[in-house]
Structure formats: C-alpha cells, structure tokens
Motif scaffolding. Structure first.
Motif, mmCIF file in Angstrom:
data_model
loop_
_atom_site.group_PDB
_atom_site.id
_atom_site.type_symbol
_atom_site.label_atom_id
_atom_site.label_comp_id
_atom_site.label_asym_id
_atom_site.label_seq_id
_atom_site.Cartn_x
_atom_site.Cartn_y
_atom_site.Cartn_z
ATOM 1 N N LEU A 45 6.125 8.296 3.705
ATOM 2 C CA LEU A 45 7.113 8.231 4.784
ATOM 3 C C LEU A 45 6.512 7.559 6.016
ATOM 4 C CD1 LEU A 45 9.934 8.956 5.766
ATOM 5 C CD2 LEU A 45 9.075 11.220 6.420
ATOM 6 N N GLY A 46 5.259 7.875 6.318
ATOM 7 C CA GLY A 46 4.600 7.245 7.455
ATOM 8 C C GLY A 46 4.465 5.752 7.276
ATOM 9 N N GLY A 47 4.064 5.328 6.087
ATOM 10 C CA GLY A 47 3.961 3.898 5.819
ATOM 11 C C GLY A 47 5.296 3.196 5.930
ATOM 12 N N ALA A 48 6.359 3.854 5.417
ATOM 13 C CA ALA A 48 7.696 3.248 5.490
ATOM 14 C C ALA A 48 8.173 3.137 6.937
ATOM 15 C CB ALA A 48 8.677 4.083 4.667
ATOM 16 N N ALA A 87 1.176 9.565 8.482
ATOM 17 C CA ALA A 87 0.186 9.148 7.489
ATOM 18 C C ALA A 87 -1.129 9.880 7.682
ATOM 19 C CB ALA A 87 -0.020 7.633 7.564
ATOM 20 N N HIS A 88 -1.580 10.008 8.923
ATOM 21 C CA HIS A 88 -2.831 10.713 9.186
ATOM 22 C C HIS A 88 -2.711 12.202 8.850
ATOM 23 C CE1 HIS A 88 -4.607 7.514 12.138
ATOM 24 N NE2 HIS A 88 -4.362 7.037 10.942
ATOM 25 N N ALA A 89 -1.564 12.808 9.185
ATOM 26 C CA ALA A 89 -1.348 14.208 8.816
ATOM 27 C C ALA A 89 -1.322 14.364 7.295
ATOM 28 C CB ALA A 89 -0.046 14.718 9.423
ATOM 29 N N GLY A 90 -0.739 13.373 6.604
ATOM 30 C CA GLY A 90 -0.702 13.426 5.143
ATOM 31 C C GLY A 90 -2.089 13.446 4.537
ATOM 32 N N VAL A 91 -2.993 12.653 5.084
ATOM 33 C CA VAL A 91 -4.379 12.681 4.605
ATOM 34 C C VAL A 91 -4.971 14.076 4.787
ATOM 35 C CG1 VAL A 91 -6.703 11.769 4.992
ATOM 36 C CG2 VAL A 91 -4.744 10.219 4.992
ATOM 37 N N GLY A 92 -4.684 14.703 5.929
ATOM 38 C CA GLY A 92 -5.185 16.052 6.164
ATOM 39 C C GLY A 92 -4.638 17.058 5.171
ATOM 40 N N PHE A 93 -3.344 16.979 4.879
ATOM 41 C CA PHE A 93 -2.757 17.912 3.911
ATOM 42 C C PHE A 93 -3.362 17.710 2.515
ATOM 43 C CE2 PHE A 93 0.781 18.593 6.952
ATOM 44 C CZ PHE A 93 0.828 19.981 6.882
ATOM 45 N N TRP A 126 0.827 -1.202 0.000
ATOM 46 C CA TRP A 126 0.000 0.000 0.000
ATOM 47 C C TRP A 126 0.866 1.258 0.000
ATOM 48 C CZ3 TRP A 126 -0.707 3.952 3.665
ATOM 49 C CH2 TRP A 126 -1.814 4.780 3.438
ATOM 50 N N THR A 127 1.979 1.243 0.710
ATOM 51 C CA THR A 127 2.883 2.392 0.728
ATOM 52 C C THR A 127 3.462 2.640 -0.669
ATOM 53 O OG1 THR A 127 3.456 1.971 3.045
ATOM 54 C CG2 THR A 127 4.965 3.343 1.779
ATOM 55 N N ALA A 128 3.877 1.567 -1.334
ATOM 56 C CA ALA A 128 4.400 1.707 -2.698
ATOM 57 C C ALA A 128 3.315 2.179 -3.655
ATOM 58 C CB ALA A 128 4.978 0.373 -3.173
ATOM 59 N N LEU A 129 2.102 1.667 -3.494
ATOM 60 C CA LEU A 129 0.996 2.092 -4.346
ATOM 61 C C LEU A 129 0.697 3.569 -4.139
ATOM 62 C CD1 LEU A 129 -1.133 1.228 -6.398
ATOM 63 C CD2 LEU A 129 -2.620 0.576 -4.495
ATOM 64 N N THR A 130 0.780 4.028 -2.893
ATOM 65 C CA THR A 130 0.594 5.457 -2.620
ATOM 66 C C THR A 130 1.624 6.282 -3.367
ATOM 67 O OG1 THR A 130 -0.228 4.925 -0.399
ATOM 68 C CG2 THR A 130 0.444 7.194 -0.804
ATOM 69 N N ALA A 131 2.884 5.867 -3.300
ATOM 70 C CA ALA A 131 3.945 6.596 -4.000
ATOM 71 C C ALA A 131 3.711 6.591 -5.504
ATOM 72 C CB ALA A 131 5.304 5.979 -3.674
ATOM 73 N N LEU A 178 -9.076 0.010 -0.687
ATOM 74 C CA LEU A 178 -9.234 -1.265 0.019
ATOM 75 C C LEU A 178 -7.963 -1.641 0.769
ATOM 76 C CD1 LEU A 178 -11.297 -3.421 -2.501
ATOM 77 C CD2 LEU A 178 -12.087 -2.075 -0.557
ATOM 78 N N GLY A 179 -6.808 -1.262 0.236
ATOM 79 C CA GLY A 179 -5.561 -1.514 0.952
ATOM 80 C C GLY A 179 -5.506 -0.747 2.260
ATOM 81 N N ALA A 180 -5.960 0.516 2.242
ATOM 82 C CA ALA A 180 -6.011 1.299 3.473
ATOM 83 C C ALA A 180 -6.961 0.653 4.475
ATOM 84 C CB ALA A 180 -6.448 2.732 3.166
ATOM 85 N N ALA A 181 -8.120 0.200 3.990
ATOM 86 C CA ALA A 181 -9.071 -0.484 4.867
ATOM 87 C C ALA A 181 -8.466 -1.775 5.422
ATOM 88 C CB ALA A 181 -10.363 -0.786 4.108
ATOM 89 N N LEU A 182 -7.741 -2.502 4.576
ATOM 90 C CA LEU A 182 -7.123 -3.764 5.000
ATOM 91 C C LEU A 182 -6.122 -3.548 6.122
ATOM 92 C CD1 LEU A 182 -6.366 -6.761 4.723
ATOM 93 C CD2 LEU A 182 -4.892 -6.123 2.787
ATOM 94 N N ILE A 183 -5.296 -2.521 6.007
ATOM 95 C CA ILE A 183 -4.285 -2.262 7.037
ATOM 96 C C ILE A 183 -4.952 -1.985 8.381
ATOM 97 C CG2 ILE A 183 -2.489 -0.644 7.758
ATOM 98 C CD1 ILE A 183 -1.873 -0.316 4.721
ATOM 99 N N HIS A 184 -5.968 -1.132 8.375
ATOM 100 C CA HIS A 184 -6.640 -0.801 9.626
ATOM 101 C C HIS A 184 -7.409 -2.001 10.178
ATOM 102 C CE1 HIS A 184 -5.848 3.250 8.044
ATOM 103 N NE2 HIS A 184 -5.875 3.639 9.312
#
Length: 655
Positions: free
Chosen positions: A624-627, A490-496, A215-220, A254-260
């Motif tokens: 960065l948060g995911g990594a 990661a949460h701050a990134g969503v906010g930005f 999911w981190t790689a997919l985000t990038a 779905l990847g974000a949902a899967l992680i949580h």
C-alpha cells in the motif's frame, strides 16, 4: 487451428519486437521525434496485442481441454475446476514464459507511451526494451512454445501439480512477473541513459517511478507466495530460504536499494553511478532467477526443473543482457556526473549505508544459493546450504538496515544533523514499546537474535509513527501527502515483518504425533481433540477431512485435509488455521496408521505461530505504501506537465 494461430502470433510478436528494437534505435539517433521513433512505438503495440491474443488462445485451449496441445495435456484435466484451468495456462514452464513475454511487451508499450519525457531517451529505452523482448520471444518461439502439438492425442490430461491448485496461485505468478519483468524498464532506461550520456539526475527521475511500481508488485508477489507456502505446503513455516525464494528475494533487495538511491540521485545528485548500476543489476538478477527456476540446476518445490538445454538458452539471454548493460556502464558511467558532497550524518549518508547493507545481503544470498551448484559443477561434493547459513549471514545485515531506517527521514540533506534528528524522533518515547517487547520476548524464552529482531521491529514501527506526526502536516501543505504517507506505511511494514518474523522464530516446538479419535494434544495453552475423520472428496481429488475440537468446542474447530489427486498420482496436505490476535493455531493431517492395539491413528502436525498476522500486515503496508508513493509521484509529474509552477517543482524534487 488454435495451436497454429498461437504459433503465428508468437512469431509475429518476435518480429514486432525485433522491429521495435531497430526502428526505435534509429529514431533515437534522429532525436526521438521522426518516423522511425513512431514505427518503434507501433511495433511495441503490435507485439503487445499479438502476445495478448496468444495468451487468450492458450486460456481457451485449457477451457476446451484441448489435449492435442502438449502443454495443455501436461498441465490440465477434464475434471479440473474452471479457475485452475485458467491458472494452469501459466502454471507450467511454457505458459509462464508466454505470460512473461506478454508482460514484457506491455511494459515496452508503456515505455513508448509514458516513458522518459526527453524524446531521444524514450526512443532509446524503447529500443533496449525491444532487445530484451526479442531475446525472450526467441526463447519462447524456438525452445518453449506452448502451442506444440502432441500425437497421439491423450483422452485425459496429466493434471497440474496439485500444490499449485490453490486460489493464491491464480494471482501469485502474474503479480510476481509484473515485479520481475517490470524491472526491465529500469534496465532499459538506465542503458538508454548511458548510451545517450544523460545526466544522472535526469536518469534517476526517469527510472524511479518504473522501479517503484515494479518493486511494489514484486513485494505483493513475494508476500502471496510466502503466505501460500505457509498454509499450503504443510511444513509449518512461511519462509525457508529456498533457492527459488532467494531468486525473487535478491532483485527485491536491489530494487529497494535502487528506489532509495534514485531519491538521493534525483534530489542531490548523489550516487548517480550506483543508481544506474543497481538498475542494471536488479533486472539481471531477475533473469538469473528465471535460469535457476527453469534450468533444472536446483531442486525446489517451486522450480519447473526442466531440461538443461533450455537453461543454456536462458544463460545466453543472461549473458547478452549482462554484457550489454555492464559494457555500457564501464564505457559511459563517467557521463552521469557527480553530486554535491555531504556529511556523514546526513540523509545521503544513511541512504548510502542502507544501500550497502541491502546490496551486501543480496550478495550473501547469491553466494549461498549458487555455491552448492558451482561446487558440484567443479566436481566437489553435493552439499546443501540451508537456513542456518542465511540466518547467520543475512539476518544481521537486514536488522542493521531496519535499525537505521527510522532515522533517515529526520536527517537533513547534505548537512549533519544527528542530534536534531534524535530530538525530533523523541527517542525516549520510542524506547518504551521497545523495552516492553524485549521483556515479553525474554519471558517467552526467545533466542537472542529473535529478541533483537522484535525490538528493532517495534523501533521501526515507532519511528514510522513519529515520522507521520512530524512530516504529514508539512507534506499536506506542499501537496506531498501521498508520497509521505506511502513512505511511512512502507517503513512501518518493514517493522511489522521484523516483529512477526522474530515472534514466529520464538514459537513453541511443533507437535508431530499420531492421534486416534478422542485423543488430545496441548500446545500454547490450547487443547485440541481429534473428534474424527471422514471422507470429503472434491471434483478432481479424494480427501480425508479431520475434525479437531479446540478447548472442548469453546475455541471452535479446525478441519485439515489429506488429499489424493489420481490424475497426478500425488498426495497433499491442506492445512487448517485458527487465527487470533495472539497468533495462529496450525494443523495438518497425514496418513492413517494401525496401532498394535487395533486402533487407527492419524499422523497429525500441530503448531502455534505467535503474531504471524504481523507478517501479512507488514506486507500489506509495504504494498500500500509503494502504491501511494507511486500515485503521489505520478500526480506530481502530471501537475508539472500541466502547470510547472515553483510549488509543484518543489513537491517533485522532495518526493
């Protein structure tokens, strides 16, 4: 000779993947410790090395401009710069499928070496990964081989699509494929766990780091693609709800949902069936994305738009993967167990709500993407579902998820604690920047949805700051610093991203006009004057470069280009950007037009994108948060392997 060796290597990788599937399956039946399990591991290594060697040969063919290979002739030319010759090896359908298969094999080998700790589960996961590899290598060998010869051999290649000749396109596809293909490991582990009747908590522990890494790689990859679309296409935006963009966005959701969900399953045993279902579905949607991009059923600047016969192959792979995964789920989901109960105001409850919102958003995007195609197949009218539908249907769901996101870290597991969480968040302090943003957006004349989006973005950022201050001291004492810092970033990134998207949606109207040298245009309080246009040819293109002076030179200059690639017979616009804390000035130049008075004017597009930097910053924070979270997770696991003390076990469970 290279072409023949390349075809041999692809065939070898196909055979090795088939052996990997059968041998590892037999090894799992024997507990994962015998000769068959070892044979599966060796086969995974052979497949990876064969595919890697084939990729090296394909790159060498591009560097040599070997136009006797049809794929090279269709995607390269003698004059192409070196970096783009390399990128062209995965810039078209056949080469990108070889890259897909190579990454699939790398993950297969990774599972064999670093997969689940329980030997039987690991061997079974390697077997399922071998099945997925066999499907794709079969497609590569029999329907998409990049080493097919062409005769007569052309003297010059047909050129790679000019809009793909960009530095970001050198790294965007590999990064995106690591994300797409990496989700196959979550699929393989989930299917293996169902087959082995592995408890849900154990399964969540096994698949979570693989899902997080993918999911981190997919985000990038998505972020790089969005930035490329922003400055390369000349359309004036960064996201268009394009069908191919949607194809990557759905597995990301779905990847974000899967992680949580896996966190809740591992910690409390909650949602075991849902976690496994998400692991299966996320990868299946990745294959669906490959079908949309490569079958020719949709029209997109990103699509390969190939013949439908190849689409049938991918549809078959989608069917096999779906039947294998969902049939196992239907038969064995009951073996995953059930977690303890929880209160409606607990951490589990908010994670569940987050999951439902992300899954619902993915469903909304899926319907909007497939509906026009299905309607046309059934003989209906040809329609287009665009941004208005997605903005109206998907954006509110995402905003609600972002609104709830900062609350979850402050809630306890199992027991209700909303009042205490609000107290810990210092909600009154968080509302001050929210109110400031609302006032600023109102003064800018933003739409109601943009105002809400900006406010929620700042709310999420403020919540992340509070979370860091509250959780970091405890995390450092427990050895969880990396994992907590990763979550906060990661949460701050969503906010930005929410803030940047809301600000960009409120930007002033773009200016499309014809400018002659000496004429000016005013946008966002800045005056841009066309100083002139001159020739600026490159190695494989001809170009006209405009010079726009900002505020009589005090704000600098911008130099957009209009390029013509003779090899591809295609014209592109190269955007010029001038960035500041307030946002980006954005300019592109088009064709020259003769006016009635005899002067020459140039088609010019000028735009201002406020706070667009927040989008890039948000994406960087998420990656960065995911990594960091993944690093912390792997470090905790390594600590458990070396010294399984109670403190390390506590860190592992809380991560």
């Amino acid at each position: 000779m290279i072409a023949e060796l390349g075809r041999y290597l692809i065939a070898l990788a196909l055979l090795a993947s088939f052996v990997q599937m059968l041998a590892a399956w037999r090894g799992a039946d024997q507990g994962g410790r015998g000769a068959f399990a070892e044979a599966g591991r060796v086969a995974s290594e052979i497949g990876m090395l064969a595919a890697g060697a084939a990729m090296v040969l394909l790159i060498a063919s591009f560097l040599r401009s070997d136009f006797s290979i049809a794929y090279v002739a269709a995607n390269s030319s003698v004059d192409k710069p070196l970096a783009y010759k390399i990128a062209a090896s995965w810039g078209g359908h056949e080469g990108s499928m070889l890259l897909w298969c190579l990454i699939l094999s790398i993950f297969g080998y990774g599972l064999a070496r670093l997969g689940p700790q329980e030997p039987g589960l690991r061997a079974r996961a390697v077997s399922f990964q071998g099945l997925l590899q066999t499907l794709f290598y079969g497609f590569l060998a029999f329907a998409s081989n990049p080493f097919e010869r062409v005769f007569p051999v052309p003297l010059q290649g047909a050129e790679l699509n000019p809009i793909l000749q960009d530095p970001l396109l050198v790294i965007h596809p590999p990064m995106l494929y690591v994300g797409y293909v990496g989700l196959s490991t979550a699929f393989a582990i989930a299917a293996a766990g169902l087959m082995q009747k592995t408890p849900g908590r154990v399964l969540a522990t096994a698949l979570r780091p693989w899902a997080l890494g993918a999911w981190t790689a997919l985000t990038a990859g998505i972020a790089l693609g969005a930035f490329w679309a922003y400055y390369e296409l000349g359309w004036g935006g960064w996201w268009f709800w394009d069908p191919v963009e949607n194809a990557s966005f759905m597995p990301w959701l779905l990847g974000a949902a899967l992680i949580h969900s896996s966190i809740a399953t591992e910690k409390r045993g909650a949602f075991p069936g849902w976690t496994v279902f998400l692991a299966l579905l996320a990868y299946i949607l990745s294959i669906l994305g490959a079908f949309l991009v490569r079958s020719g059923v949709i029209t997109s600047v990103h699509a390969f738009a190939l013949d439908p016969e190849r689409g049938v192959w991918i549809l078959g792979m989608l069917g096999v993967s779906s039947v294998a995964g969902f049939l196992l789920f239907a038969l064995r989901a009951g073996s995953l167990g059930e977690g303890d109960g929880f209160e409606p105001t607990s951490k589990e409850a908010l994670i569940g709500a987050n999951n439902l919102l992300l899954a619902a958003t993915s469903g909304v995007v899926l319907v909007g993407t497939l509906y026009p195609m299905l309607l046309e197949m059934m003989g209906g009218a040809t329609i287009s579902v665009g941004a208005p539908y997605f903005n109206a249907a998907a954006t509110p769901l995402l905003l609600i998820a972002a609104l709830l996101m900062p609350i979850a870290p402050f809630l306890p597991w199992a027991n209700g604690g909303l009042k205490n969480a609000v107290s810990q968040m210092r909600a009154a302090l968080m509302l001050i920047p929210v109110a400031a943003v609302i006032v600023a957006f109102l003064m800018a004349g933003a739409s109601p949805l943009a105002i809400v989006g900006g406010a929620i973005g700042v709310w999420a950022i403020s919540g992340a700051v509070m979370d860091l201050g509250q959780s970091l001291p405890v995390a450092m004492a427990r050895g969880q610093k990396l994992m907590v810092t990763g979550r906060v970033l990661a949460h701050a990134g969503v906010g930005f991203i929410a803030l940047g998207a809301a600000a960009d949606a409120s930007r002033p109207p773009d200016q499309n006009l014809a400018l002659a040298p000496g004429e000016s245009v005013v946008i966002a309080g800045r005056t841009l004057t066309l100083d002139g246009v001159r020739r600026a040819d490159g190695p494989n293109y001809m170009a006209d470069r405009a010079r726009l002076v900002i505020d009589e030179g005090e704000g600098g200059v911008m130099e957009p280009e209009r390029r013509f690639y003779a090899g591809a017979n295609q014209t592109t616009r190269e955007v010029a950007l001038k960035s500041s804390i307030a946002g980006d000035l954005y300019a592109s130049v088009g064709e020259a037009r003769m006016r009635e008075d005899g002067t020459t004017a140039f088609e010019t597009r000028i735009a201002f994108h406020p706070l667009v930097w927040a989008l890039s910053l948000g994406a960087i924070f998420i990656v960065l948060g995911g990594a960091l979270a993944l690093s912390g997770r792997l470090r905790a696991r390594a600590t458990l392997r070396v010294q399984p003390d109670p403190a390390a076990q506590s860190a592992m469970e809380a991560s």
